[in-house]
Design an enzyme around this catalytic site. Structure first.
Site, short mmCIF file in Angstrom:
data_model
loop_
_atom_site.label_atom_id
_atom_site.label_comp_id
_atom_site.label_asym_id
_atom_site.label_seq_id
_atom_site.Cartn_x
_atom_site.Cartn_y
_atom_site.Cartn_z
N ASP A 160 -48.01 87.21 53.32
CA ASP A 160 -48.92 86.36 54.08
C ASP A 160 -49.85 87.27 54.88
OD1 ASP A 160 -50.00 84.00 55.23
OD2 ASP A 160 -48.81 84.34 57.03
N GLU B 103 -51.91 85.02 48.68
CA GLU B 103 -52.81 83.88 48.64
C GLU B 103 -54.18 84.35 48.19
OE1 GLU B 103 -52.05 80.55 51.92
OE2 GLU B 103 -51.91 82.59 52.68
N CYS C 178 -42.17 73.21 55.30
CA CYS C 178 -40.92 73.83 55.73
C CYS C 178 -40.33 74.56 54.52
CB CYS C 178 -39.95 72.75 56.22
SG CYS C 178 -38.26 73.37 56.42
N CYS D 267 -36.61 72.90 53.56
CA CYS D 267 -36.42 71.59 52.92
C CYS D 267 -37.71 71.06 52.29
CB CYS D 267 -35.87 70.59 53.92
SG CYS D 267 -37.07 70.10 55.17
N CYS E 165 -38.53 72.28 62.25
CA CYS E 165 -38.74 71.24 61.23
C CYS E 165 -38.08 69.94 61.68
CB CYS E 165 -38.17 71.70 59.90
SG CYS E 165 -38.18 70.41 58.65
N CYS F 278 -35.15 68.95 58.83
CA CYS F 278 -33.87 69.65 58.65
C CYS F 278 -33.48 70.46 59.89
CB CYS F 278 -33.91 70.55 57.41
SG CYS F 278 -34.95 72.00 57.61
N ASP G 179 -45.43 82.69 60.60
CA ASP G 179 -45.85 83.58 59.51
C ASP G 179 -44.72 83.88 58.53
OD1 ASP G 179 -48.41 83.78 60.62
OD2 ASP G 179 -47.71 85.28 62.04
ZN LIG Z 1 -37.13 71.48 56.97
#
Ligand SMILES: [Zn+2]
Length: 357
Positions: free
Chosen positions: A116, A221, A274, A277, A293, A296, A303
């Site tokens: 990243d 990316e 996330c 999950c 999150c 979850c 990052d």
């Molecule tokens: Zn999650």
């Protein structure tokens, strides 16, 4: 056009060939309209053949042996020699060798890392087990004051035609497009720019070398660097950070060892998902560095989470392209190295360069 006769014919031919290629690429819509190369920029000429590396020098047609410091042994056949002059009046020769080496086969068991790219940290990598952060060296910032001072000095100098002081006039008393002291100021400024660019390249080479040595597949990316540079608030920082050059360095270093660079779509929501999950967040403002999150309950570093997602997306794309992947252990078995995800570095990115003189 007397001066054209002084030039070695093949140098002229290669210039026209390069121009033809540039226009062909433009009309094929794979490149921008060719840019005009200013005499004051980085003039260069190219010898397509008949050059030779001799003891302590490079031999080129018509000029003969040019003394050079050569710090590396070469093997293979010497193809083209490109001689470049920097704004600080240094001459460099790029030697292109045909080593007749096949690009190595893609190795069957590989380590995949997601990268990243950022501004606060230059990049954050995640290889399935470990996350590493590399600080942004901010080269420009370190030289900012020096640059500003020399820039201001240059701006104060008048151009040749307007200069009045006798000492400012060139020796023959006629203007040749710039006064002597202006020329001097221009060179001082160019030297600072050169130092910054050397430091930047050094950093990018070392970091890309480390990442390529540790991994076989690197996922990044596909950033629209040009589009981002148009954002004036960030333009300087983004040009300085050198993401584009970094990705090029990764690409050709990986290619040399038979690795793969996978570029994932720049619209992929790497920050907003996330990594545990796959819960999608509706938004993720830039100032949120950590979050939890809601689905979850995993606590994320922004990052680190992005680099995990980038890695996972790269592995998914490789498997879609017919590469069997065991994401658990980060094992990828590419079927004959897919060219479509391989990014080739442009020729300019780094042929071995040796200083002359
Ligand atoms: Zn999650």
């Amino acid at each position: 056009m007397q001066w054209l006769k002084e030039c070695y014919s093949q140098v002229l031919q290669s210039t026209t060939l390069n121009l033809t290629k540039a226009f062909k690429n433009f009309f094929d819509k794979v490149a921008q309209y060719p840019r005009f190369k200013s005499y004051h920029g980085k003039p260069s000429c190219q010898y397509p053949q008949n050059c030779e590396v001799v003891d302590k020098g490079v031999k080129v047609p018509q000029i003969g042996v040019i003394k050079a410091s050569i710090h590396r042994l070469f093997d293979g056949q010497l193809k083209t020699v490109t001689i470049t002059k920097t704004p600080t009046q240094k001459y460099y020769a790029s030697l292109l060798f045909d080593t007749e080496q096949e690009t190595p086969e893609v190795v069957p068991r590989v380590k995949v890392t997601g990268v990243d790219l950022g501004l606060k940290d230059f990049c954050i990598t995640h290889d399935g087990v470990k996350t590493s952060k590399y600080a942004n060296p901010r080269h420009l910032k370190k030289h900012e004051k020096n640059l500003a001072r020399k820039q201001a000095k240059l701006a104060r100098k008048k151009k040749g035609a307007e200069c009045t002081a006798a000492s400012d006039l060139p020796f023959n008393g006629r203007s040749v497009g710039g006064s002597k002291s202006r020329e001097k100021a221009r060179k001082l400024l160019a030297r600072v720019h050169e130092r910054i660019s050397n430091a930047r390249q050094d950093f990018l080479h070392k970091l890309s070398r480390k990442i390529v040595d540790d991994n076989q597949v690197v996922v990044v990316e596909n950033l629209n660097v040009k589009g981002m540079v148009r954002n004036h608030n960030l333009a300087k920082a983004i040009s300085d950070v050198g993401w584009g050059m970094f990705v090029n360095f990764l690409a050709y270093k990986l290619e040399q060892k038979g690795g793969l660079l996978v570029e994932i779509d720049r619209w992929f929501p790497s920050s907003k998902t996330c990594s545990n999950c796959l819960h999608p967040m509706s938004e993720m403002p830039l100032d949120v560095r950590e979050w939890t999150c809601p689905s979850c309950g995993t606590h994320h570093d922004r990052d680190e989470n992005a680099s995990k997602n980038i890695r996972a997306e790269g592995i998914r794309q490789l498997s879609v392209l017919g590469t069997r992947t065991a994401a658990e252990g980060g094992e990828v078995r590419p079927k004959g190295g897919r060219k479509s995800v391989l990014r080739h570095s442009p020729v300019n990115s780094e042929a071995p360069t040796i200083p002359i003189g």
